[in-house]
Design a protein around this motif. Structure first.
Motif, PDB file in Angstrom:
ATOM      1  N   SER A  27       6.857  -8.904   1.001  1.00 32.75           N
ATOM      2  CA  SER A  27       5.775  -9.862   1.261  1.00 32.75           C
ATOM      3  C   SER A  27       4.866  -9.979   0.052  1.00 32.75           C
ATOM      4  CB  SER A  27       4.940  -9.429   2.470  1.00 32.75           C
ATOM      5  OG  SER A  27       5.722  -9.446   3.636  1.00 32.75           O
ATOM      6  N   ASP A  35       8.351 -15.843   4.985  1.00 28.35           N
ATOM      7  CA  ASP A  35       8.176 -14.397   5.111  1.00 28.35           C
ATOM      8  C   ASP A  35       8.530 -13.951   6.530  1.00 28.35           C
ATOM      9  OD1 ASP A  35       7.614 -11.775   4.760  1.00 28.35           O
ATOM     10  OD2 ASP A  35       5.496 -12.039   4.233  1.00 28.35           O
ATOM     11  N   GLU A  36       9.736 -13.507   6.708  1.00 28.97           N
ATOM     12  CA  GLU A  36      10.256 -13.070   8.014  1.00 28.97           C
ATOM     13  C   GLU A  36       9.911 -14.060   9.127  1.00 28.97           C
ATOM     14  OE1 GLU A  36      10.628  -9.035   8.902  1.00 28.97           O
ATOM     15  OE2 GLU A  36       9.812  -8.302   7.002  1.00 28.97           O
TER      16      GLU A  36
HETATM   17 MG    MG Z   1       6.558  -8.088   4.841  1.00 28.58          MG
END
Ligand code: MG
Ligand code: ADP
Length: 260
Positions: free
Chosen positions: A61, A181-182
């Motif tokens: 991240s 991000d995910e």
């Molecule tokens: Mg992360």
């Protein structure tokens, strides 16, 4: 299977000026004493799809958040479409306009309708007339297959629908690069596919994408390269085929054995 892009020219993501979308050269970052990114070197070409995986806390991240300056790096260079990220606020603004980001937890404004969520930045940041912003918003809501949700509030939608709204909201700003991000890790399993399908169609249209995800099916299907991060470093970088078939490092092998 390629989908035909029927969008009017004005709605297409404007193309990047340079052949290299994102370049990171010797990037290092610390959170206080903690060395979170260690000598990151990475070049993402225009139109490339990069999947970033690695254990929790490895810096995934942080790395992608540095690309639109949600985090600041302390050493090395980050160049986005030919412009280096420095403290120059004008450049940071420019880069943020070009780089869309989709988070794990959607980050929609709960007190605004879906349509209002989508038109907010075009109206206030791009100074777009409301009517035009709404037209573009509806276009992207149709693309993510939920135009009928336009007048609802985020809380009335499922997680998968909210995440598709978040993607549509990014697209309304005509980004040249998309960071994910995910995007599916907070979703119930049955909603993962609808979000991944949206990402696949974006990939097929040629969007430059950096995706932090552990969806290895997605990685195999669309990634040009997969990188594996551990302890703030890029440990391994390869085509998905090689990455999964023939991982080079013990840490990669261990990670893959845990998630596959
Ligand atoms: Mg992360
Ligand atoms: P990942 O996305 O791979 O899980 P992160 O980039 O979120 O990893 O975090 C990497 C490391 O940096 C973790 O150890 C995390 O606890 C730490 N970290 C993340 N954000 C901050 C912050 N704002 N301040 C201090 N430490 C942080």
């Amino acid at each position: 299977t390629k989908t035909t892009d029927t969008r009017p020219a004005a709605l297409k993501p404007t193309s990047l000026k340079t052949a290299t979308a994102v370049e990171m050269i010797g990037v290092n970052k610390w959170y206080g004493e903690f060395h979170v990114l260690r000598d990151i070197n990475l070049k993402v070409e225009r139109g490339e799809k990069l999947v970033i995986c690695g254990p929790s806390g490895s810096g995934k991240s942080t790395m992608i958040r540095c690309i639109n300056r949600l985090e600041e790096h302390q050493k090395g260079q980050i160049i986005v479409d030919g412009t280096e990220l420095t403290n120059d606020l004008k450049k940071i603004d420019e880069i943020r306009r070009d780089v869309g980001m989709v988070f794990q937890h959607f980050n929609l404004f709960p007190h605004l309708t879906i349509l209002e969520n989508l038109t907010l930045a075009p109206i206030w940041v791009k100074k777009m007339p409301k009517k035009d912003a709404e037209e573009i918003a509806m276009h992207y809501l149709r693309r993510v297959k939920i135009p009928e949700q336009a007048t609802k509030y985020p809380g009335q939608l499922s997680g998968g629908q909210q995440q598709r709204v978040a993607i549509a909201r990014s697209l309304c700003m005509s980004p040249k690069i998309m960071l994910f991000d995910e995007p599916t890790s907070a979703l119930d399993p049955e909603m993962v596919k609808e979000v991944l399908d949206t990402m696949v169609s974006l990939a097929e249209e040629g969007m430059t994408m950096l995706c932090v995800t552990h969806e290895m099916g997605f990685a195999r299907q669309v990634a040009d390269r997969v990188i594996f991060m551990d302890a703030g470093q890029i440990v391994e970088m390869n085509t998905p085929d090689e990455f999964f078939r023939n991982p080079q490092h013990e840490r990669t092998k261990l990670f893959l054995s845990q998630i596959l």
